[in-house]
Design a protein around this motif. Sequence first.
Motif, PDB file in Angstrom:
ATOM      1  N   GLU A 138      75.277  30.315  24.426  1.00  0.00           N
ATOM      2  CA  GLU A 138      74.977  29.481  24.990  1.00  0.00           C
ATOM      3  C   GLU A 138      74.661  27.981  24.293  1.00  0.00           C
ATOM      4  N   GLN A 139      74.598  26.843  24.690  1.00  0.00           N
ATOM      5  CA  GLN A 139      74.058  25.891  23.800  1.00  0.00           C
ATOM      6  C   GLN A 139      72.490  25.894  23.718  1.00  0.00           C
ATOM      7  N   ARG A 140      72.048  25.755  22.729  1.00  0.00           N
ATOM      8  CA  ARG A 140      70.433  25.762  22.717  1.00  0.00           C
ATOM      9  C   ARG A 140      69.855  24.324  23.303  1.00  0.00           C
ATOM     10  N   GLU A 141      68.887  24.613  23.797  1.00  0.00           N
ATOM     11  CA  GLU A 141      68.014  23.459  24.334  1.00  0.00           C
ATOM     12  C   GLU A 141      67.337  22.855  23.289  1.00  0.00           C
ATOM     13  N   ASP A 142      67.022  21.287  23.444  1.00  0.00           N
ATOM     14  CA  ASP A 142      66.654  20.763  22.380  1.00  0.00           C
ATOM     15  C   ASP A 142      64.919  21.331  22.215  1.00  0.00           C
ATOM     16  N   ASP A 143      64.529  21.367  21.058  1.00  0.00           N
ATOM     17  CA  ASP A 143      63.106  21.895  20.896  1.00  0.00           C
ATOM     18  C   ASP A 143      62.423  20.728  20.396  1.00  0.00           C
ATOM     19  N   PRO A 144      61.412  20.369  20.901  1.00  0.00           N
ATOM     20  CA  PRO A 144      60.482  19.272  20.580  1.00  0.00           C
ATOM     21  C   PRO A 144      59.631  19.726  19.464  1.00  0.00           C
ATOM     22  N   PHE A 145      59.399  20.900  19.201  1.00  0.00           N
ATOM     23  CA  PHE A 145      58.594  21.435  18.038  1.00  0.00           C
ATOM     24  C   PHE A 145      59.282  21.546  16.828  1.00  0.00           C
TER      25      PHE A 145
END
Length: 85
Positions: free
Chosen positions: A72-79
């Motif tokens: 699955e496409q990984r979600e954007d991680d702000p950290f």
Amino acid sequence: MKGNTAMRVFALLPFAAALAACGARTELQPAPGAQLPVAPYGATEQPTADKLLLPEVQAEPERSVELRKRSEQREDDPFDLPPQN
């Protein structure tokens, strides 16, 4: 050959007896002259020996994440920041 097999049986006999003894379970009791720990502060009753052996939820958390079955496409991680120089 026959004597060698008999020797192996006699050599393994103590280990088999010790392994069989591991399955014996009885009610846990404190050693003679010893007592269970005092009840925790605020507790209404003193825990039993069996209850003291159960791990707390924090020590053994349940899995709350479902395993991925496909890519699955990984979600954007702000950290997820680049290293600072």
